[in-house]
Design a protein around this motif. Structure first.
Motif, PDB file in Angstrom:
ATOM      1  N   SER A  65       0.863  -1.191   0.000  1.00 50.75           N
ATOM      2  CA  SER A  65       0.000   0.000   0.000  1.00 50.75           C
ATOM      3  C   SER A  65       0.894   1.234   0.000  1.00 50.75           C
ATOM      4  O   SER A  65       2.114   1.141   0.213  1.00 50.75           O
ATOM      5  CB  SER A  65      -0.897   0.035   1.249  1.00 50.75           C
ATOM      6  N   THR A  67       0.681   3.497   2.273  1.00 49.44           N
ATOM      7  CA  THR A  67       1.070   3.674   3.676  1.00 49.44           C
ATOM      8  C   THR A  67       2.303   2.828   3.993  1.00 49.44           C
ATOM      9  O   THR A  67       3.252   3.302   4.641  1.00 49.44           O
ATOM     10  CB  THR A  67      -0.107   3.273   4.591  1.00 49.44           C
ATOM     11  N   LEU A  70       5.453   4.384   2.582  1.00 46.19           N
ATOM     12  CA  LEU A  70       6.011   5.418   3.465  1.00 46.19           C
ATOM     13  C   LEU A  70       6.718   4.785   4.657  1.00 46.19           C
ATOM     14  O   LEU A  70       7.821   5.193   5.051  1.00 46.19           O
ATOM     15  CB  LEU A  70       4.883   6.335   3.974  1.00 46.19           C
ATOM     16  N   THR A  91      -3.080  17.183   4.964  1.00 50.92           N
ATOM     17  CA  THR A  91      -2.849  16.008   4.105  1.00 50.92           C
ATOM     18  C   THR A  91      -3.697  14.866   4.632  1.00 50.92           C
ATOM     19  O   THR A  91      -4.421  15.011   5.625  1.00 50.92           O
ATOM     20  CB  THR A  91      -1.352  15.608   4.070  1.00 50.92           C
ATOM     21  N   TYR A  92      -3.585  13.725   3.960  1.00 48.19           N
ATOM     22  CA  TYR A  92      -4.264  12.508   4.413  1.00 48.19           C
ATOM     23  C   TYR A  92      -3.547  11.976   5.658  1.00 48.19           C
ATOM     24  O   TYR A  92      -2.343  12.142   5.819  1.00 48.19           O
ATOM     25  CB  TYR A  92      -4.221  11.474   3.285  1.00 48.19           C
ATOM     26  N   ALA A  94      -2.432   9.174   6.575  1.00 49.53           N
ATOM     27  CA  ALA A  94      -1.333   8.203   6.484  1.00 49.53           C
ATOM     28  C   ALA A  94       0.035   8.871   6.599  1.00 49.53           C
ATOM     29  O   ALA A  94       0.979   8.283   7.142  1.00 49.53           O
ATOM     30  CB  ALA A  94      -1.431   7.430   5.169  1.00 49.53           C
ATOM     31  N   THR A  95       0.157  10.087   6.084  1.00 47.73           N
ATOM     32  CA  THR A  95       1.451  10.779   6.102  1.00 47.73           C
ATOM     33  C   THR A  95       1.963  10.950   7.528  1.00 47.73           C
ATOM     34  O   THR A  95       3.172  10.835   7.784  1.00 47.73           O
ATOM     35  CB  THR A  95       1.329  12.155   5.414  1.00 47.73           C
ATOM     36  N   VAL A 144       4.203  16.237   0.616  1.00 45.74           N
ATOM     37  CA  VAL A 144       3.109  15.600  -0.122  1.00 45.74           C
ATOM     38  C   VAL A 144       2.856  16.417  -1.385  1.00 45.74           C
ATOM     39  O   VAL A 144       2.842  17.650  -1.332  1.00 45.74           O
ATOM     40  CB  VAL A 144       1.835  15.572   0.749  1.00 45.74           C
ATOM     41  N   GLN A 173      -0.935  10.770  -4.389  1.00 46.14           N
ATOM     42  CA  GLN A 173      -1.986  11.372  -5.226  1.00 46.14           C
ATOM     43  C   GLN A 173      -1.434  11.889  -6.543  1.00 46.14           C
ATOM     44  O   GLN A 173      -2.176  12.512  -7.310  1.00 46.14           O
ATOM     45  CB  GLN A 173      -2.650  12.539  -4.462  1.00 46.14           C
ATOM     46  N   LYS A 199      -6.689   6.302  -7.049  1.00 42.98           N
ATOM     47  CA  LYS A 199      -5.499   7.124  -7.355  1.00 42.98           C
ATOM     48  C   LYS A 199      -5.292   7.180  -8.869  1.00 42.98           C
ATOM     49  O   LYS A 199      -5.945   6.447  -9.620  1.00 42.98           O
ATOM     50  CB  LYS A 199      -4.275   6.540  -6.659  1.00 42.98           C
ATOM     51  N   GLY A 207      -2.366  -1.500  -2.924  1.00 44.46           N
ATOM     52  CA  GLY A 207      -1.044  -1.691  -3.512  1.00 44.46           C
ATOM     53  C   GLY A 207      -0.264  -0.398  -3.426  1.00 44.46           C
ATOM     54  O   GLY A 207      -0.836   0.677  -3.203  1.00 44.46           O
TER      55      GLY A 207
HETATM   56  C1  LIG Z   1      -3.849   7.517  -0.445  1.00 41.57           C
HETATM   57  C2  LIG Z   1      -2.794   8.237   0.286  1.00 41.57           C
HETATM   58  C3  LIG Z   1      -1.869   7.574   1.103  1.00 41.57           C
HETATM   59  C4  LIG Z   1      -1.995   6.134   1.477  1.00 41.57           C
HETATM   60  O1  LIG Z   1      -2.075   5.241   0.440  1.00 41.57           O
HETATM   61  P1  LIG Z   1      -2.742   3.791   0.720  1.00 41.57           P
HETATM   62  O2  LIG Z   1      -2.394   3.025  -0.496  1.00 41.57           O
HETATM   63  O3  LIG Z   1      -4.211   4.039   0.861  1.00 41.57           O
HETATM   64  O4  LIG Z   1      -2.143   3.245   1.932  1.00 41.57           O
HETATM   65  C5  LIG Z   1      -0.847   8.296   1.672  1.00 41.57           C
HETATM   66  N1  LIG Z   1      -0.729   9.611   1.468  1.00 41.57           N
HETATM   67  C6  LIG Z   1      -1.612  10.299   0.715  1.00 41.57           C
HETATM   68  C7  LIG Z   1      -1.416  11.763   0.523  1.00 41.57           C
HETATM   69  C8  LIG Z   1      -2.684   9.639   0.115  1.00 41.57           C
HETATM   70  O5  LIG Z   1      -3.567  10.333  -0.614  1.00 41.57           O
END
Ligand SMILES: *Cc1c(COP(=O)(O)O)cnc(C)c1O
Length: 387
Positions: A65, A67, A70, A91-92, A94-95, A144, A173, A199, A207
């Motif tokens: 993924s 995530t 990262l 940001t989202y 996950a960052t 990002v 993104q 995406k 993925g």
């Molecule tokens: C979607 C996204 C992620 C995480 O990606 P996943 O594949 O969903 O784990 C991380 N950072 C940003 C900015 C995202 O938009």
């Protein structure tokens, strides 16, 4: 539905693309089923080579993924407790989640209103504060490319090189975007991609991938995604994780890759239709042109004057059956999971006014390569209806 009712507008449309390549997707999945190598099969190697070539980088490592991309990138640098990782507050999640999972401390930086990306001057200011306090070691910057738009990579790369920090591009993104002729994925020390279905390049599940020019880093990423294994499967060199990309997802991405360039061009065309249709109303600000840069147009986001205007536009769009979304309604430093970490990172941290204001003002419109000009006009009309 009557014959004159137009079809509903999709916010993201994954079906139109699938109709074009369904035969190839089915054939490729069938080959994976016949071959039986469901994990680390030959499709993963083929995809990695093609993605590296597309981005113009030496190495691509497929992972489970964005995530995990990262996380593996930070694990390879040994980022952990006592380390400061600078990243945008807008940001989202996950960052920010990834440094925290590793025990490091996220230092939220403000963003710029015009680009939506990390504000370089604010990054420098917070770096100076971390150094002056002396509690945390500045270790990494995760910038990002929000909505697909390149961050200020030349400045971020130079700062990280000077300060000995790791420069990581969260390009989840933004795959397909470009800055100064170089694809996103080629900027920074490494870049994380996500293939989440919505995406710019998406699979049919989860993925991701990590791109880098460093052979040493790529080798570490390959080890870390497979439990830290060494040259042989049962030699464990380091603490890793199960972070591999499935063969079936790689096969699906291989079927989609031949469409990718034309889809990027189609996204840019949609952005052009929106910009032309929204021009002339000062209350709605379309994304600014970017000299030297090309957005991947992962998400198309306009700015409205305030939360009240945004609420009116959302209602007008909903009444007309036009979808819209807010990325993101809350800055990360206000999230319950992160606010204590934010407070503890820096004593007397400066406020994050732009990130906070944007959360009340941004509105994202439908964006995908198969949106028609007539649909873009229907969207724009709905945006302008009550403004
Ligand atoms: C979607 C996204 C992620 C995480 O990606 P996943 O594949 O969903 O784990 C991380 N950072 C940003 C900015 C995202 O938009």
């Amino acid at each position: 539905m009557s014959a004159t009712t137009p079809r509903p507008i999709a916010f993201f449309d994954m079906q139109a693309q699938q109709r074009l390549i369904r035969g190839d997707i089915d054939a490729r999945i069938a080959r994976v089923l016949d071959g039986g190598r469901f994990v680390q099969g030959p499709e993963v190697d083929e995809l990695e080579a093609k993605l590296a070539a597309f981005a113009g980088v030496a190495h691509c490592v497929g992972v489970s993924s964005g995530t995990d991309a990262l996380q593996i990138a930070l694990m390879a640098e040994g980022v952990g407790p006592g380390d400061a990782v600078f990243l945008p507050a807008f940001t989202y999640t996950a960052t920010a989640e990834v440094p925290l999972v590793l025990g490091a401390t996220p230092v939220f930086c403000d963003v710029e209103e015009g680009s939506f990306n990390i504000d370089f001057a604010d990054l420098e200011r917070r770096l100076a504060l971390v150094k002056a306090e002396g509690r945390l070691r500045p270790r990494a910057v995760i910038a990002v490319d929000l909505y697909g738009r390149p961050a200020d990579w030349p400045a971020i790369e130079a700062l990280c090189a000077r300060e000995g920090m790791f420069a990581l591009d969260d390009a989840a993104q933004a795959f397909g975007g470009r800055l100064r002729g170089k694809r996103l994925g080629g900027w920074g020390d490494a870049a994380a991609l996500s293939f989440y279905p919505t995406k710019t390049l998406g699979c049919y599940g989860d993925g991701g991938a990590i791109l880098t020019d460093s052979a040493e880093r790529a080798e570490l990423y390959r080890s870390l995604r497979t439990h830290g294994e060494g040259k042989s499967r049962y030699e464990v060199l380091r603490t890793g994780m199960n972070g591999r990309l499935d063969t079936i997802q790689a096969a699906i991405l291989l079927a989609k890759l031949p469409l990718f360039e034309q889809e990027l061009a189609a996204r840019a065309r949609v952005a052009g239709w929106y910009a032309a249709a929204l021009r002339g109303n000062d209350a709605v600000v379309a994304p600014a042109a970017m000299p030297g840069g090309e957005s991947a147009w992962g998400i198309y986001t306009v700015l409205l004057p305030d939360a009240g205007a945004r609420g009116r536009v959302q209602a007008a769009m909903q009444a007309r059956g036009v979808p819209a979304a807010v990325y993101y309604p809350r800055p990360l430093h206000h999230q319950p999971a992160y606010r204590d970490h934010h407070a503890a990172a820096l004593r007397g941290a400066p406020p994050l006014p732009v990130s906070e204001a944007l959360c009340g003002r941004v509105l994202s419109l439908p964006m995908h390569p198969y949106l028609t000009e007539a649909e873009a006009h229907r969207v724009a009309e709905a945006v302008l209806a009550d403004l």
